[in-house]
Design a protein around this motif. Structure first.
Motif, PDB file in Angstrom:
ATOM      1  N   SER A   1      -5.860  -0.731   1.195  1.00 47.58           N
ATOM      2  CA  SER A   1      -5.276   0.934   1.414  1.00 47.58           C
ATOM      3  C   SER A   1      -6.592   1.816   1.482  1.00 47.58           C
ATOM      4  O   SER A   1      -7.590   1.530   0.662  1.00 47.58           O
ATOM      5  CB  SER A   1      -4.448   1.228   0.120  1.00 47.58           C
ATOM      6  OG  SER A   1      -5.307   1.616  -0.888  1.00 47.58           O
TER       7      SER A   1
ATOM      8  N   GLY B   1       6.232  -5.140   0.892  1.00 43.17           N
ATOM      9  CA  GLY B   1       5.704  -4.950   2.269  1.00 43.17           C
ATOM     10  C   GLY B   1       6.806  -5.317   3.110  1.00 43.17           C
ATOM     11  O   GLY B   1       8.105  -5.347   3.000  1.00 43.17           O
TER      12      GLY B   1
ATOM     13  N   CYS C   1       4.164   6.040   5.847  1.00 47.72           N
ATOM     14  CA  CYS C   1       4.154   4.467   6.009  1.00 47.72           C
ATOM     15  C   CYS C   1       5.068   3.937   7.153  1.00 47.72           C
ATOM     16  O   CYS C   1       6.271   3.928   6.922  1.00 47.72           O
ATOM     17  CB  CYS C   1       4.296   3.683   4.577  1.00 47.72           C
ATOM     18  SG  CYS C   1       4.415   1.845   4.775  1.00 47.72           S
TER      19      CYS C   1
ATOM     20  N   ARG D   1       1.087  -1.695  -2.587  1.00 50.85           N
ATOM     21  CA  ARG D   1       1.482  -2.018  -1.167  1.00 50.85           C
ATOM     22  C   ARG D   1       3.247  -1.389  -1.134  1.00 50.85           C
ATOM     23  O   ARG D   1       3.806  -1.481  -2.028  1.00 50.85           O
ATOM     24  CB  ARG D   1       1.518  -3.490  -1.199  1.00 50.85           C
ATOM     25  CG  ARG D   1       0.361  -4.425  -0.883  1.00 50.85           C
ATOM     26  CD  ARG D   1       0.428  -5.809  -0.816  1.00 50.85           C
ATOM     27  NE  ARG D   1       1.357  -6.109   0.172  1.00 50.85           N
ATOM     28  CZ  ARG D   1       1.929  -6.976   0.222  1.00 50.85           C
ATOM     29  NH1 ARG D   1       1.983  -8.020  -0.769  1.00 50.85           N
ATOM     30  NH2 ARG D   1       2.692  -7.663   1.413  1.00 50.85           N
TER      31      ARG D   1
ATOM     32  N   ASP E   1      -2.367  -2.873  -3.236  1.00 51.79           N
ATOM     33  CA  ASP E   1      -2.911  -2.988  -1.788  1.00 51.79           C
ATOM     34  C   ASP E   1      -4.111  -2.785  -1.673  1.00 51.79           C
ATOM     35  O   ASP E   1      -4.796  -1.629  -1.316  1.00 51.79           O
ATOM     36  CB  ASP E   1      -2.135  -1.841  -0.986  1.00 51.79           C
ATOM     37  CG  ASP E   1      -2.462  -1.593   0.431  1.00 51.79           C
ATOM     38  OD1 ASP E   1      -3.037  -2.629   0.898  1.00 51.79           O
ATOM     39  OD2 ASP E   1      -1.799  -0.755   1.121  1.00 51.79           O
TER      40      ASP E   1
END
Length: 120
Positions: free
Chosen positions: A60, A103, A10, A90, A57
């Motif tokens: 996703s 985030g 990520c 998230r 999320d």
């Protein structure tokens, strides 16, 4: 100690790690592919960020894989889903005790960093 929950792949998780490293602040990184949050941690983070929905999320790839994109799960069902499948979260989740951010939340990270610098 500040914890960062996320995945090595990520970009935003890596940005959070870099943010704290650049400020000389040690963090504990938790790879969500290997270990998730306990139900208690999940509930605590959800309280800090405004509920389970803030942690989910919807965009996703995992949501699409599991066919959940058309679901409007309840908070209770979301809690179950997030506890059983951490890749629906998230990321990153940056946690400092009872406080948390989800985030790309650089302003909150900055507050956590300033608080960490003030600790012995």
């Amino acid at each position: 100690m500040i914890q960062i929950f996320g995945t090595a792949k990520c970009k935003v998780t890596r940005a959070a790690q870099r943010f704290f490293a650049d400020r000389g602040i040690k963090v504990q990184f938790v790879e969500l592919r290997e270990k998730g949050l306990s139900k208690g941690e999940l509930a605590s983070v959800a309280r800090a960020v405004g509920g389970m929905r803030a942690l989910y999320d919807e965009s996703s790839p995992r949501v699409k894989e599991r066919g959940l994109q058309h679901l409007g799960p309840s908070e209770a069902r979301l809690a179950e889903l997030l506890a059983e499948d951490t890749l629906l979260l998230r990321t990153p989740i940056v946690r400092d005790g009872a406080r948390a951010a989800v985030g790309a939340a650089e302003a909150t990270w900055k507050a956590f960093a300033e608080a960490a610098k003030g600790k012995p």
